[in-house]
Design a protein around this motif. Sequence first.
Motif, PDB file in Angstrom:
ATOM      1  N   ALA A 111     -15.360 -52.071 -14.419  1.00  0.00           N
ATOM      2  CA  ALA A 111     -14.528 -51.231 -15.278  1.00  0.00           C
ATOM      3  C   ALA A 111     -15.299 -50.008 -15.777  1.00  0.00           C
ATOM      4  O   ALA A 111     -14.714 -48.951 -16.012  1.00  0.00           O
ATOM      5  N   TYR A 112     -16.600 -50.163 -15.946  1.00  0.00           N
ATOM      6  CA  TYR A 112     -17.424 -49.040 -16.413  1.00  0.00           C
ATOM      7  C   TYR A 112     -18.039 -48.251 -15.248  1.00  0.00           C
ATOM      8  O   TYR A 112     -18.894 -47.388 -15.488  1.00  0.00           O
ATOM      9  N   GLY A 113     -17.656 -48.571 -14.037  1.00  0.00           N
ATOM     10  CA  GLY A 113     -18.225 -47.857 -12.897  1.00  0.00           C
ATOM     11  C   GLY A 113     -19.691 -48.194 -12.667  1.00  0.00           C
ATOM     12  O   GLY A 113     -20.447 -47.381 -12.150  1.00  0.00           O
ATOM     13  N   CYS A 114     -20.082 -49.404 -13.070  1.00  0.00           N
ATOM     14  CA  CYS A 114     -21.473 -49.830 -12.887  1.00  0.00           C
ATOM     15  C   CYS A 114     -21.537 -50.863 -11.761  1.00  0.00           C
ATOM     16  O   CYS A 114     -20.542 -51.493 -11.430  1.00  0.00           O
ATOM     17  N   ARG A 115     -22.735 -51.061 -11.245  1.00  0.00           N
ATOM     18  CA  ARG A 115     -22.908 -52.088 -10.222  1.00  0.00           C
ATOM     19  C   ARG A 115     -23.160 -53.433 -10.910  1.00  0.00           C
ATOM     20  O   ARG A 115     -23.582 -53.494 -12.059  1.00  0.00           O
ATOM     21  N   HIS A 116     -22.919 -54.508 -10.146  1.00  0.00           N
ATOM     22  CA  HIS A 116     -23.201 -55.857 -10.646  1.00  0.00           C
ATOM     23  C   HIS A 116     -23.751 -56.662  -9.485  1.00  0.00           C
ATOM     24  O   HIS A 116     -23.209 -56.628  -8.385  1.00  0.00           O
ATOM     25  N   VAL A 117     -24.869 -57.350  -9.703  1.00  0.00           N
ATOM     26  CA  VAL A 117     -25.394 -58.237  -8.665  1.00  0.00           C
ATOM     27  C   VAL A 117     -25.785 -59.565  -9.293  1.00  0.00           C
ATOM     28  O   VAL A 117     -26.061 -59.653 -10.486  1.00  0.00           O
ATOM     29  N   ARG A 118     -25.812 -60.582  -8.440  1.00  0.00           N
ATOM     30  CA  ARG A 118     -26.113 -61.938  -8.913  1.00  0.00           C
ATOM     31  C   ARG A 118     -27.105 -62.554  -7.946  1.00  0.00           C
ATOM     32  O   ARG A 118     -26.717 -63.282  -7.030  1.00  0.00           O
ATOM     33  N   PRO A 119     -28.405 -62.232  -8.100  1.00  0.00           N
ATOM     34  CA  PRO A 119     -29.398 -62.721  -7.139  1.00  0.00           C
ATOM     35  C   PRO A 119     -29.553 -64.243  -7.220  1.00  0.00           C
ATOM     36  O   PRO A 119     -29.294 -64.845  -8.270  1.00  0.00           O
ATOM     37  N   HIS A 120     -30.007 -64.836  -6.103  1.00  0.00           N
ATOM     38  CA  HIS A 120     -30.122 -66.296  -6.075  1.00  0.00           C
ATOM     39  C   HIS A 120     -31.509 -66.796  -5.706  1.00  0.00           C
ATOM     40  O   HIS A 120     -31.674 -67.913  -5.244  1.00  0.00           O
ATOM     41  N   SER A 121     -32.495 -65.957  -5.927  1.00  0.00           N
ATOM     42  CA  SER A 121     -33.881 -66.404  -5.762  1.00  0.00           C
ATOM     43  C   SER A 121     -34.769 -65.411  -6.503  1.00  0.00           C
ATOM     44  O   SER A 121     -34.320 -64.303  -6.847  1.00  0.00           O
ATOM     45  N   GLY A 122     -36.004 -65.812  -6.735  1.00  0.00           N
ATOM     46  CA  GLY A 122     -36.927 -64.908  -7.410  1.00  0.00           C
ATOM     47  C   GLY A 122     -37.125 -63.624  -6.617  1.00  0.00           C
ATOM     48  O   GLY A 122     -37.114 -62.524  -7.167  1.00  0.00           O
ATOM     49  N   ALA A 123     -37.287 -63.792  -5.287  1.00  0.00           N
ATOM     50  CA  ALA A 123     -37.537 -62.614  -4.456  1.00  0.00           C
ATOM     51  C   ALA A 123     -36.332 -61.681  -4.463  1.00  0.00           C
ATOM     52  O   ALA A 123     -36.471 -60.450  -4.538  1.00  0.00           O
ATOM     53  N   SER A 124     -35.125 -62.255  -4.414  1.00  0.00           N
ATOM     54  CA  SER A 124     -33.947 -61.376  -4.392  1.00  0.00           C
ATOM     55  C   SER A 124     -33.715 -60.753  -5.774  1.00  0.00           C
ATOM     56  O   SER A 124     -33.191 -59.649  -5.883  1.00  0.00           O
ATOM     57  N   LEU A 125     -34.150 -61.442  -6.811  1.00  0.00           N
ATOM     58  CA  LEU A 125     -34.057 -60.835  -8.149  1.00  0.00           C
ATOM     59  C   LEU A 125     -34.986 -59.616  -8.234  1.00  0.00           C
ATOM     60  O   LEU A 125     -34.595 -58.550  -8.707  1.00  0.00           O
ATOM     61  N   THR A 126     -36.222 -59.797  -7.761  1.00  0.00           N
ATOM     62  CA  THR A 126     -37.161 -58.665  -7.764  1.00  0.00           C
ATOM     63  C   THR A 126     -36.583 -57.495  -6.967  1.00  0.00           C
ATOM     64  O   THR A 126     -36.595 -56.342  -7.436  1.00  0.00           O
ATOM     65  N   ALA A 127     -36.065 -57.806  -5.777  1.00  0.00           N
ATOM     66  CA  ALA A 127     -35.511 -56.737  -4.933  1.00  0.00           C
ATOM     67  C   ALA A 127     -34.320 -56.059  -5.619  1.00  0.00           C
ATOM     68  O   ALA A 127     -34.184 -54.830  -5.594  1.00  0.00           O
ATOM     69  N   ALA A 128     -33.472 -56.862  -6.257  1.00  0.00           N
ATOM     70  CA  ALA A 128     -32.283 -56.291  -6.916  1.00  0.00           C
ATOM     71  C   ALA A 128     -32.696 -55.391  -8.079  1.00  0.00           C
ATOM     72  O   ALA A 128     -32.105 -54.318  -8.288  1.00  0.00           O
TER      73      ALA A 128
END
Length: 533
Positions: A490-507
């Motif tokens: 709604a605010y024109g922002c991105r949203h991500v939901r990483p599922h590992s430590g490495a993907s969290l760092t990358a996100a």
Amino acid sequence: MKNAPSTAEALIDGLMAYGVDTVFGIPGVHTLQLYDAMARAKIRHVGIRHEQAGVFMADGYARATGKPGVACLITGPGLLNAATAIGQAYSDSVPVLVLTTLNPMDGGGLSRGRLHEIGDQRATVVPITRLARTVHAPEEVDEALAACFRHLTVERPRPIVLQVPLDVAERRGGLGARSRRPASRPHPAPEQIAEAAALIAAAQRPVAVFGGGCVDAADAARAFVEKTGAIAFTTIAGKGVLPQDHPNHAGSILTFEGAHALLSQADLLIAIGTELAENDIWADRLEIPGKIIRVDLDPDQLDRDFPAEIAILADAGATMIALAAALQVERGAPVQRIQALRAAHRDAALPLERKHGKVLAALRAALPPDGIVFSDMTMIAYSGNSRYPTDHPRTWFHPAGFGTLGYALPAAIGAKLARPDTPIVALIGDGGIQFTLAELGTAREQNLPLPILLWNNRALGQIALGMRQRKIEELAVYPFTPDFAAIAQAYGCRHVRPHSGASLTAALQEATRANGPTIVEVAEDDGWLEMPA
Ligand SMILES: Cc1ncc(C[n+]2csc(CCOP(=O)(O)OP(=O)(O)O)c2C)c(N)n1
Ligand SMILES: [Mg+2]
């Protein structure tokens, strides 16, 4: 008088002369003169969604740069909306200047029922400011700004409210303000340095505590502590004053029981630029039987709670440089005791803190050494206060004193606007973010590449825990949790939901380069956090 500046113009031009480049605010009919002056002066104005968040932004700007942060707000509701954030800056010693107005002098304080009228506005901010001053005439602007910037830059930094009545804002006169070089901070008296150095040299088990007053004196702190043989702690506000793994540094673990034991065994405590306040130590009663040396810019701190043998009213950096020069010996750090303390703290992590640790490790890996985290009043931030490693001051911020929910998002926005090239992350809980959520609009409007690391436990987790521990009903601690992905959209922002430590760092890394803010959501019950490390 025709060519003389109006009070409003003199104020805005004066701010710019003192190096102010950004003002946070929302205009109203009671700030039109100031907005006219800002538009003419071409100062950067950042439009906010709520005044509390605007002052949090000024606070974040100030913490990230060391320069005063400035907000411009309407009289009455604008200023009162910001009171909480002013209180936050007060308790955390942050230099913030709030410019606001007053109804015209003829009716000021007389309760005429005018728009935005409030009887004694100044009185409402007296307990949360170092200075609350009214400008009564254009000729006063020069001196008023000189006083503001002296307080903001020479004294213990604390917020200031400067208010101008509407008729005065318009009136012309005077020569405007010219910036003055502020006086330098007080240096320590040589006799006190000699006395303190003698105490330090004689101590068998010295302990040093570096607080927020040391953030601009990291090199001095390091050189000083290396001569003392002291075990050193950094407070939350002083986090990073010593590198994480410096041999003298036990960490930002003053809230840990092992640290309390050590303080009670010390024969000398050297406390520099710290209140040694409840939320630094988090102990009901802490005995410090040893002698105490305190160094502070604020005389009120020098003997509060813990009376000092030697109380030095001076700049932390200058004092540490003088002390290091006066210490003839150089004693090695008690490395084994420090290592043992660090290990005990590490091993004391509860299962939930271990989960936090995985997220904090991914966050650390995502940021360069000078990357900055603004944290909120959430359980993962309490873990981070002691467990997030950093080697530099001004890289981990927490609303430690006042403890206001909703701080981290706007403060990170203010900091990012000040330091666009530095990766900056807001770390915030599902409860806290709902206090200042509307500022996603500000971040979007400014296209800020801002990762918002959202710790979602669908609860006011810390309070729920407190209720469980007291065995009382868990009342009002599981509020409805919104769909944050939908809010981001709604605010024109991105949203991500990483599922590992490495993907969290990358996100997180991707979000520091994105065009606009990203909510990076991690849920406490995410599977990857349950797995053994
Ligand atoms: C303005 C304000 N209101 C209330 C509180 C009390 N409070 C402290 S922590 C907390 C829970 C916050 O929940 P959340 O942000 O989800 O963090 P969690 O504890 O769940 O990690 C509350 C209500 C506060 N600190 N500030
Ligand atoms: Mg929560």
